[in-house]
Design a protein around this motif. Sequence first.
Motif, short mmCIF file in Angstrom:
data_model
loop_
_atom_site.label_atom_id
_atom_site.label_comp_id
_atom_site.label_asym_id
_atom_site.label_seq_id
_atom_site.Cartn_x
_atom_site.Cartn_y
_atom_site.Cartn_z
N GLN A 127 -9.35 1.21 8.61
CA GLN A 127 -7.92 0.94 8.70
C GLN A 127 -7.48 -0.08 7.66
O GLN A 127 -6.47 -0.75 7.82
CB GLN A 127 -7.56 0.44 10.10
CG GLN A 127 -7.80 1.45 11.21
CD GLN A 127 -7.27 0.98 12.55
OE1 GLN A 127 -6.17 0.42 12.63
NE2 GLN A 127 -8.01 1.22 13.62
N ASP B 273 0.84 -1.20 0.00
CA ASP B 273 0.00 0.00 0.00
C ASP B 273 0.87 1.25 0.00
O ASP B 273 1.48 1.60 1.01
CB ASP B 273 -0.91 -0.02 1.24
CG ASP B 273 -1.90 1.14 1.24
OD1 ASP B 273 -1.84 1.98 0.33
OD2 ASP B 273 -2.75 1.18 2.15
N SER C 103 0.10 4.16 2.69
CA SER C 103 0.23 3.96 4.13
C SER C 103 1.70 4.06 4.55
O SER C 103 2.57 3.42 3.96
CB SER C 103 -0.33 2.59 4.53
OG SER C 103 -0.14 2.36 5.91
N ARG D 206 -5.86 -1.76 4.56
CA ARG D 206 -4.74 -1.58 3.63
C ARG D 206 -5.26 -1.67 2.20
O ARG D 206 -6.15 -2.48 1.90
CB ARG D 206 -3.68 -2.66 3.85
CG ARG D 206 -2.88 -2.51 5.14
CD ARG D 206 -2.09 -1.21 5.14
NE ARG D 206 -1.07 -1.17 6.16
CZ ARG D 206 -1.28 -0.91 7.45
NH1 ARG D 206 -2.51 -0.70 7.88
NH2 ARG D 206 -0.29 -0.87 8.32
#
Length: 643
Positions: A580, A184, A187, A582
């Motif tokens: 949250q 990701d 992130s 990914r």
Amino acid sequence: MGSSEAILQVFCGVAPLKQFLKSDLTFSPGSLTKCKKGSGSSVVRLFRCSSIFKNGHIHRQFPRTPRIPYESFKNGRFDHSCCKCKNAESVSGFTAEDGNGTWFVDNAKQFNTIHDMVNPPNLLDSEDVQRLKKEKEVSMSDSKVHDKMQKTSLDMIEDEAWDLLRESIVTYCGSPIGTIAAKDPTSSSVLNYDQVFIRDFIPSGIAFLLKGEYDIVRSFILHTLQLQSWEKTMDCHSPGQGLMPASFKVRTVPLEGDDTATEEVLDPDFGEAAIGRVAPVDSGLWWIILLRAYGKSSGDMSLQERIDVQTGIKMILKLCLADGFDMFPTLLVADGPCMIDRRMGIHGHPLEIQALFYSALMCAREMLAPEDGTADLVRALNNRLVALSFHIREYYWIDMGKLNEIYRYKTEEYSYDAVNKFNIYPDQISPWLVEWMPNKGGYLIGNLQPAHMDFRFFSLGNFWSVVSSLVTADQSHAILDLIEAKWADLVADMPFKICYPALEGQEWQIITGSDPKNTPWSYHNGGSWPTLLWQLTVACIKMDRPEIAARAVEVAERRLAQDKWPEYYDTKRGRFIGKQSRLFQTWTIAGYLVSKLLLADPTKAKILMTDEDSQLVNAFSCMITSNPRKKRGPKPSEKTYIV
């Protein structure tokens, strides 16, 4: 008369779909340095220059998956999969034509035969006919363009998925060894998503097997086998000989005796670094299932016949079949040992572990080499299979009839002929279940312990119970019937709910410990996980009902690529990307690809299925026909023994 017949005809047909395939290239080997075993550690450490496959390095082309011909599915479950039109002779709303023109005749305006003979209707003039024909040709042309654009869009989604899956590949010792959990770019917190998880790699491995890419799966199997627990400790306590790691990472370390050089080592995680320090129970079970799938797909039985592989299988079995204080044939585990790796109230005998346990036992029995040293192990394995299948089918199964039986249970029953064997209190039946249970269909509950039945629907456990033949054929169909009946709850806007319903309010606080990630309808607490598509697909194909899986895949295709392949979705209908979650989650990508590949060629799903053994069926029948309420007493012998 010919004009009247033409007016009463409607076009009906399905355009064939084209198949497109790309060329299949091979991996180019990485630069060879050297491998080395570490000293002073019980874990085998193989050193090798390693890197993640990128476009600039290894670029392997995978064939594009052809779009599924939905019209080939049985029973015509989709409205667009078969023609619903009636013949010209059957006057019902509208009728088919021979291709010269499309005419829609309302029931209220059907011609009265006797009246038409006396006063024939005014037929359309030639200009109106030509105009309508042109409009029809334009409409058909637009429809073909739309279908072509839709097919191109789906092909682009599959191409993107394969590209992302290739980019997630990790190399070791000059060959691919696995895929990282997620890549990701949005992130900054990597955590352990840059590691290769055994459970996460399973759909990736299956995708490679279905494409004929066997090397990466073989390499993964052998290297994870080398990481299997022998003496490794966790907080000074042994996790058990035979335990497979949850994940591993390729780490770069300085070369001993040479500060200018580096080498790489496989560093396994048995749970000592995981959130919550949870040891994985499912890793070894998935490893056995993948090993069998590799042999079935590649035809290479030499891998499972190797001495080290046979030893690995036996170590996993001995760990799972070890005696303990538990009285049930199911596998006793702590909370969070599987896909649900956080506190969610699944401690005890969760369904997911039992389904994987049964599947692994079936696969292992098929692969174990016949030799004197395995006779006792095979005997214990067979006994466990019979007891486990009986226990799950009888005590985990719930439908309207069983629910009504539990509702009328008597409690505090003592003796061998008790009906309520686990002392279940009828008040445990929640109001949601009374309203939710359909008249047709059923499922396996999530957990069973003394005075406790977890009535939640856990998807993976139910899917894999079908795939492994842990449940009967009738029960398997009933599970799929329930999925169809409760489609709005279990699928909605994104398949598939990991469990249903979510824990809310005080129940959520007590059971999850007020877990902020497992809030209601998020993550493991009722979130939607697209990776579950591939297990659903295998289960549907096994029961010859692939249209259910195809419908779920069609729902997922509308958003997955657009949403950048999230790990999970939130809300009751799965409308939001997980808070949250990914992005570019590998097993989301791989799960979608496996579903597409299997729906395109359902025969390939056999590498994952296990059929019910005739010996098990006979043994199970004997257990059913015998009186289960008969008192246990001493056998007629000179001595009696306490067992």
